[in-house]
Enzyme design. Sequence first.
Site, mmCIF file in Angstrom:
data_model
loop_
_atom_site.group_PDB
_atom_site.id
_atom_site.type_symbol
_atom_site.label_atom_id
_atom_site.label_comp_id
_atom_site.label_asym_id
_atom_site.label_seq_id
_atom_site.Cartn_x
_atom_site.Cartn_y
_atom_site.Cartn_z
ATOM 1 N N HIS A 161 -3.462 1.128 8.058
ATOM 2 C CA HIS A 161 -2.124 1.727 7.978
ATOM 3 C C HIS A 161 -2.146 2.957 7.060
ATOM 4 O O HIS A 161 -1.605 4.016 7.413
ATOM 5 C CB HIS A 161 -1.141 0.660 7.466
ATOM 6 C CG HIS A 161 0.269 1.116 7.333
ATOM 7 N ND1 HIS A 161 1.288 0.662 8.147
ATOM 8 C CD2 HIS A 161 0.847 1.993 6.478
ATOM 9 C CE1 HIS A 161 2.425 1.256 7.795
ATOM 10 N NE2 HIS A 161 2.187 2.059 6.772
ATOM 11 N N GLU A 162 -2.777 2.817 5.892
ATOM 12 C CA GLU A 162 -2.778 3.927 4.922
ATOM 13 C C GLU A 162 -3.646 5.087 5.404
ATOM 14 O O GLU A 162 -3.291 6.256 5.213
ATOM 15 C CB GLU A 162 -3.259 3.447 3.547
ATOM 16 C CG GLU A 162 -2.471 2.307 2.928
ATOM 17 C CD GLU A 162 -0.970 2.459 2.981
ATOM 18 O OE1 GLU A 162 -0.456 3.590 3.061
ATOM 19 O OE2 GLU A 162 -0.280 1.422 2.966
ATOM 20 N N HIS A 180 -1.748 7.122 7.695
ATOM 21 C CA HIS A 180 -0.836 8.037 6.991
ATOM 22 C C HIS A 180 -1.543 9.351 6.643
ATOM 23 O O HIS A 180 -0.937 10.428 6.697
ATOM 24 C CB HIS A 180 -0.337 7.405 5.688
ATOM 25 C CG HIS A 180 0.913 6.575 5.825
ATOM 26 N ND1 HIS A 180 2.091 7.083 6.334
ATOM 27 C CD2 HIS A 180 1.175 5.291 5.487
ATOM 28 C CE1 HIS A 180 3.025 6.124 6.307
ATOM 29 N NE2 HIS A 180 2.489 5.028 5.808
ATOM 30 N N GLY A 217 0.840 -1.181 0.000
ATOM 31 C CA GLY A 217 0.000 0.000 0.000
ATOM 32 C C GLY A 217 0.879 1.235 0.000
ATOM 33 O O GLY A 217 2.071 1.153 0.323
ATOM 34 N N CYS A 219 6.586 -0.480 6.767
ATOM 35 C CA CYS A 219 6.136 0.730 6.064
ATOM 36 C C CYS A 219 7.228 1.135 5.089
ATOM 37 O O CYS A 219 8.414 1.080 5.438
ATOM 38 C CB CYS A 219 5.894 1.841 7.082
ATOM 39 S SG CYS A 219 5.423 3.414 6.353
ATOM 40 N N LEU A 220 6.841 1.524 3.887
ATOM 41 C CA LEU A 220 7.838 1.921 2.886
ATOM 42 C C LEU A 220 8.621 3.157 3.320
ATOM 43 O O LEU A 220 9.696 3.426 2.784
ATOM 44 C CB LEU A 220 7.167 2.161 1.532
ATOM 45 C CG LEU A 220 6.567 0.905 0.872
ATOM 46 C CD1 LEU A 220 5.788 1.287 -0.366
ATOM 47 C CD2 LEU A 220 7.659 -0.099 0.527
ATOM 48 N N GLN A 231 3.182 9.962 1.425
ATOM 49 C CA GLN A 231 4.473 9.275 1.274
ATOM 50 C C GLN A 231 5.204 9.659 -0.010
ATOM 51 O O GLN A 231 6.398 9.400 -0.133
ATOM 52 C CB GLN A 231 4.277 7.745 1.314
ATOM 53 C CG GLN A 231 3.884 7.229 2.692
ATOM 54 C CD GLN A 231 3.719 5.727 2.701
ATOM 55 O OE1 GLN A 231 2.694 5.211 2.279
ATOM 56 N NE2 GLN A 231 4.736 5.010 3.150
HETATM 57 NI NI NI Z 1 3.370 3.166 5.454
#
Ligand code: NI
Length: 181
Positions: free
Chosen positions: A130-131, A134, A46, A88-89, A51
Site C-alpha cells: 500500500h505504501e 503511494h 502506515g 487509507c488515512l 500523504q
Molecule cells: Ni494510504
Amino acid sequence: MSIKPIRLFGDPVLRTPADPVIDFDAELRRLVADLTETMLEAPGLGLAAPQIGVGLRVFTYNVDDIVGHLINPSLVLSDEEVLDEEGCLSFPGLSFPTNRALSVVATGFDVHGEPVTLQGSGTLARCVQHETDHLDGVLFIDRLDPAQRKLAMKEIRAAEWFGEPVPVVKVSPHPTQGRAF
Ligand code: NI
C-alpha cells in the site's frame, strides 16, 4: 518533530510519483520523525511521505507493535494473493476488500543510508504494498475490481471530507477500523 496534516484523496500530491531519496541528511531524519509521529497520532498502520505533501520515496509502518521506516523501497511479491479489508488515512472512515500479494520481500535503506530488508506476510505485506503504491502515485482504490471500485467512488463522493479545500482540519477521532495505511 511535528504532526502534519494528512492529505486527502483529491489532492494532486497523492497522484504524483515521488522522487528517490539521494541525501541521507538531517532533513530526511526530520521527515521520518514527522511521518512516524503523524502515523501514530492518526492512528494508522502506515504512512507515505506524499500523504504529508512530501514527494520523496519514504514510508513508515506500525504493524504488530513494530514501528519502522523504509526509504527507496523495491518489492518482490509472492504469486499468492489474499483479499482483505483495506483502508487509507487519505480516505478517512472508508475501507474496501482489496487484493494484495500474500507476502513480500522489500529492500531499501534506513534513515542512515544503510541497506535494509523487510520481509513479511499478512498485514505487514499489505502495508508495504500500500505504501509503495503511494510512492508511485497509485491509490488502493486503483486495486479494486471494477464493481467494487464503482461502489467505492460512490462512497467517496458521499464522504463529508470529499471536495474540501486542502489542508483539511482532521476530524478526530475518525474511524479507521484499524485498517488504514
Ligand atoms: Ni494510504
